[in-house]
Design a protein around this motif. Sequence first.
Motif, short mmCIF file in Angstrom:
data_model
loop_
_atom_site.label_atom_id
_atom_site.label_comp_id
_atom_site.label_asym_id
_atom_site.label_seq_id
_atom_site.Cartn_x
_atom_site.Cartn_y
_atom_site.Cartn_z
N ALA A 50 -4.38 -2.72 10.44
CA ALA A 50 -3.99 -1.41 9.92
C ALA A 50 -2.66 -1.49 9.18
O ALA A 50 -2.50 -0.89 8.11
CB ALA A 50 -3.92 -0.40 11.07
N ALA A 51 -1.72 -2.24 9.73
CA ALA A 51 -0.43 -2.40 9.07
C ALA A 51 -0.59 -3.13 7.74
O ALA A 51 0.05 -2.77 6.74
CB ALA A 51 0.53 -3.15 9.98
N ALA A 52 -1.43 -4.16 7.71
CA ALA A 52 -1.66 -4.90 6.46
C ALA A 52 -2.26 -3.98 5.39
O ALA A 52 -1.84 -4.01 4.23
CB ALA A 52 -2.58 -6.09 6.72
N VAL A 53 -3.23 -3.14 5.78
CA VAL A 53 -3.85 -2.21 4.84
C VAL A 53 -2.83 -1.17 4.37
O VAL A 53 -2.76 -0.85 3.17
CB VAL A 53 -5.08 -1.53 5.47
CG1 VAL A 53 -5.58 -0.37 4.64
CG2 VAL A 53 -6.18 -2.57 5.68
N ALA A 54 -2.02 -0.65 5.29
CA ALA A 54 -1.02 0.36 4.91
C ALA A 54 0.01 -0.22 3.95
O ALA A 54 0.36 0.43 2.95
CB ALA A 54 -0.33 0.89 6.17
N VAL A 55 0.47 -1.41 4.19
CA VAL A 55 1.46 -2.03 3.31
C VAL A 55 0.82 -2.37 1.96
O VAL A 55 1.46 -2.21 0.91
CB VAL A 55 2.11 -3.27 3.97
CG1 VAL A 55 3.00 -4.01 3.00
CG2 VAL A 55 2.91 -2.85 5.20
N ALA A 56 -0.42 -2.80 1.97
CA ALA A 56 -1.12 -3.06 0.71
C ALA A 56 -1.29 -1.77 -0.09
O ALA A 56 -1.12 -1.78 -1.32
CB ALA A 56 -2.48 -3.70 0.99
N ALA A 57 -1.61 -0.68 0.56
CA ALA A 57 -1.73 0.60 -0.13
C ALA A 57 -0.38 1.04 -0.70
O ALA A 57 -0.30 1.56 -1.82
CB ALA A 57 -2.27 1.66 0.83
N LEU A 58 0.67 0.82 0.07
CA LEU A 58 2.02 1.12 -0.40
C LEU A 58 2.36 0.29 -1.63
O LEU A 58 2.95 0.80 -2.59
CB LEU A 58 3.02 0.86 0.73
CG LEU A 58 4.46 1.29 0.50
CD1 LEU A 58 4.54 2.80 0.28
CD2 LEU A 58 5.31 0.90 1.70
N ALA A 59 1.95 -0.96 -1.62
CA ALA A 59 2.18 -1.83 -2.78
C ALA A 59 1.41 -1.30 -3.99
O ALA A 59 1.92 -1.32 -5.11
CB ALA A 59 1.77 -3.26 -2.45
N ALA A 60 0.19 -0.84 -3.75
CA ALA A 60 -0.65 -0.37 -4.86
C ALA A 60 -0.07 0.88 -5.52
O ALA A 60 -0.14 1.02 -6.74
CB ALA A 60 -2.07 -0.11 -4.36
N VAL A 61 0.47 1.78 -4.73
CA VAL A 61 1.01 3.02 -5.30
C VAL A 61 2.39 2.82 -5.93
O VAL A 61 2.87 3.70 -6.63
CB VAL A 61 1.05 4.17 -4.27
CG1 VAL A 61 -0.34 4.52 -3.79
CG2 VAL A 61 1.98 3.85 -3.13
N SER A 62 3.02 1.71 -5.67
CA SER A 62 4.35 1.46 -6.24
C SER A 62 4.30 0.35 -7.28
O SER A 62 5.22 -0.45 -7.40
CB SER A 62 5.33 1.09 -5.14
OG SER A 62 4.93 -0.11 -4.52
N ALA A 63 3.23 0.31 -8.04
CA ALA A 63 3.04 -0.75 -9.03
C ALA A 63 4.10 -0.71 -10.13
O ALA A 63 4.33 -1.71 -10.80
CB ALA A 63 1.65 -0.66 -9.64
N GLY A 64 4.79 0.40 -10.31
CA GLY A 64 5.82 0.52 -11.34
C GLY A 64 7.09 -0.26 -11.00
O GLY A 64 7.82 -0.67 -11.89
N ASP A 65 7.36 -0.46 -9.75
CA ASP A 65 8.55 -1.19 -9.31
C ASP A 65 8.14 -2.61 -8.94
O ASP A 65 7.61 -2.86 -7.86
CB ASP A 65 9.17 -0.46 -8.11
CG ASP A 65 10.47 -1.09 -7.63
OD1 ASP A 65 10.84 -2.17 -8.15
OD2 ASP A 65 11.11 -0.51 -6.74
N ARG A 66 8.38 -3.54 -9.83
CA ARG A 66 7.90 -4.92 -9.63
C ARG A 66 8.48 -5.59 -8.38
O ARG A 66 7.78 -6.30 -7.69
CB ARG A 66 8.18 -5.77 -10.85
CG ARG A 66 7.30 -5.42 -12.02
CD ARG A 66 7.58 -6.36 -13.17
NE ARG A 66 6.86 -5.93 -14.34
CZ ARG A 66 5.88 -6.63 -14.88
NH1 ARG A 66 5.52 -7.77 -14.36
NH2 ARG A 66 5.28 -6.18 -15.95
N GLN A 67 9.77 -5.39 -8.14
CA GLN A 67 10.38 -6.02 -6.95
C GLN A 67 9.75 -5.49 -5.67
O GLN A 67 9.43 -6.25 -4.77
CB GLN A 67 11.89 -5.78 -6.94
CG GLN A 67 12.64 -6.60 -7.96
CD GLN A 67 14.13 -6.34 -7.91
OE1 GLN A 67 14.56 -5.25 -7.50
NE2 GLN A 67 14.91 -7.32 -8.30
N PHE A 68 9.60 -4.18 -5.58
CA PHE A 68 8.99 -3.59 -4.39
C PHE A 68 7.54 -4.03 -4.25
O PHE A 68 7.08 -4.33 -3.14
CB PHE A 68 9.09 -2.07 -4.43
CG PHE A 68 8.60 -1.42 -3.16
CD1 PHE A 68 9.41 -1.38 -2.04
CD2 PHE A 68 7.33 -0.89 -3.08
CE1 PHE A 68 8.97 -0.82 -0.86
CE2 PHE A 68 6.87 -0.33 -1.90
CZ PHE A 68 7.70 -0.29 -0.79
#
Length: 142
Positions: free
Chosen positions: A18-36
Motif C-alpha cells: 500500500a505504501a509503495a502504491v501511495a508513493v507511486a501515485a504521489l510521484a505520478a501526480v507530481s510529474a512537473g517537479d523532476r526532483q520530487f
Amino acid sequence: MAEREWRVPVAQAAAKWAAAVAVAALAAVSAGDRQFLLLAAAAAIGLAALALRDLLAPVRVAADAAGVTVVAGYAARRRIPWDEVAAVRVDERRRLLLHTRLLEIETSDDLHLFSRFDLGAEVDDVAAALGELRQGSSSGVG
C-alpha cells in the motif's frame, strides 16, 4: 517434534504494498517537479522491492529436530544442521529512545539477524522455541 516456522505478518506485507502504491501515485501526480518525481519513484521502487521479498520469502525462519532454515540474501533459503549452529541468542540494544531486539542465529561463517517484524513473533519466544528444538535434536542422538 514437528516443524515450526516464523513468517512476516500478512498485514505488514500489505502495508508495504500500500505504501509503495501511495508513493507511486504521489510521484505520478507530481510529474512537473523532476526532483520530487525522482525521489518518489526511488522510494516507491524501494518499498515495492521490500514488499516483493515478503511475497517471495514470507517464512524467514523454519526449524525442526534436524536443523534450521533461514532466509539468506534477498529471498534464498539456507538449511543449517543444528551441529553447525554456534549460537542462538537475542541481541538487545538501547540507544537514546530506540530499543531494538534481534534474534541472532550464528554459524561459524555467518550471522543471521531477524526482528519481530521478520518473524511475526517476539524474538525471545522464537529463541526459546529454537532452543527447545535444538535440545530435542541433541537428546535424540546417540
